[in-house]
Write a protein that holds these residues in place. Sequence first.
Motif, PDB file in Angstrom:
ATOM      1  N   ASP A 102       0.824  -1.352  -0.041  1.00 22.69           N
ATOM      2  CA  ASP A 102      -0.018  -0.237   0.065  1.00 22.69           C
ATOM      3  C   ASP A 102       0.797   1.193  -0.008  1.00 22.69           C
ATOM      4  O   ASP A 102       0.626   2.298  -0.500  1.00 22.69           O
ATOM      5  N   ARG A 127       2.221   1.674  -3.482  1.00 20.28           N
ATOM      6  CA  ARG A 127       1.419   2.112  -4.261  1.00 20.28           C
ATOM      7  C   ARG A 127       1.011   3.538  -4.321  1.00 20.28           C
ATOM      8  O   ARG A 127       0.940   4.261  -5.282  1.00 20.28           O
ATOM      9  N   TRP A 175       2.228   6.093  -7.360  1.00 17.22           N
ATOM     10  CA  TRP A 175       1.273   7.171  -7.775  1.00 17.22           C
ATOM     11  C   TRP A 175       1.807   8.577  -8.036  1.00 17.22           C
ATOM     12  O   TRP A 175       1.833   9.220  -8.876  1.00 17.22           O
ATOM     13  N   LEU A 235      -6.462   5.054  -0.148  1.00 17.70           N
ATOM     14  CA  LEU A 235      -6.660   3.668  -0.759  1.00 17.70           C
ATOM     15  C   LEU A 235      -7.799   3.204   0.157  1.00 17.70           C
ATOM     16  O   LEU A 235      -7.765   2.961   1.226  1.00 17.70           O
ATOM     17  N   ASN A 289      -7.681  -1.350  -5.459  1.00 20.14           N
ATOM     18  CA  ASN A 289      -6.419  -0.885  -5.320  1.00 20.14           C
ATOM     19  C   ASN A 289      -6.225   0.769  -5.928  1.00 20.14           C
ATOM     20  O   ASN A 289      -5.096   1.175  -6.183  1.00 20.14           O
ATOM     21  N   VAL A 298      -6.098   4.611  -6.102  1.00 18.21           N
ATOM     22  CA  VAL A 298      -5.514   5.731  -5.224  1.00 18.21           C
ATOM     23  C   VAL A 298      -6.608   6.702  -5.438  1.00 18.21           C
ATOM     24  O   VAL A 298      -6.716   7.355  -6.676  1.00 18.21           O
TER      25      VAL A 298
END
Length: 177
Positions: A19, A22, A26, A48, A53, A55
């Motif tokens: 997470d 991610r 992003w 999140l 998943n 964003v």
Amino acid sequence: MYDASLANLDRLPDHVRDDYLRLVEWTLAELPSRGSSRLSVPLLWLTLGTAGNAVHVERVDTTELYRRNGYPDEFSRWVLSAVRSRLAEVQARCAAIVSNDRMDSSFPGPILGALLGPSEDNLFLYAAHRDVSRTFRDSFRIGRGPLRRLRFAPEVHQKLAEARRDWPDQRDTRRGL
């Protein structure tokens, strides 16, 4: 408490690490392509949700942020508690705030900051996850390209590649593979 960064994400559980990664991916991939201000890095909430998943991005209402948490020149003291509050408020599994290095100054806004302060050199990502008490915070060197378009320094992408290489799970988290 101990804070995680890209350099030491291997100490976190796999799902938390994924997470946080991610959110970093992003930020590095999408933030320069978004119509960000030519004067300043926008202050954004990233979340999140509990399912999926993707964003979710939302501009931060700075007036409300300061009203709830404290003075702008004390931003670094209360930013992580603001992220934890946001995490509970939106009932997400992970929440973060993207900020620039002017947020701790007396003139955090883009216009006064551009006139009275040094240019932004760093972008900061502060994040919290519902499953761990450790927070994530890291800084990423930025520069300005043609027409003052935001770009990240090459060492930022190298730091991300090294963090990925050190993990036992080599999957591409941006696509959820």
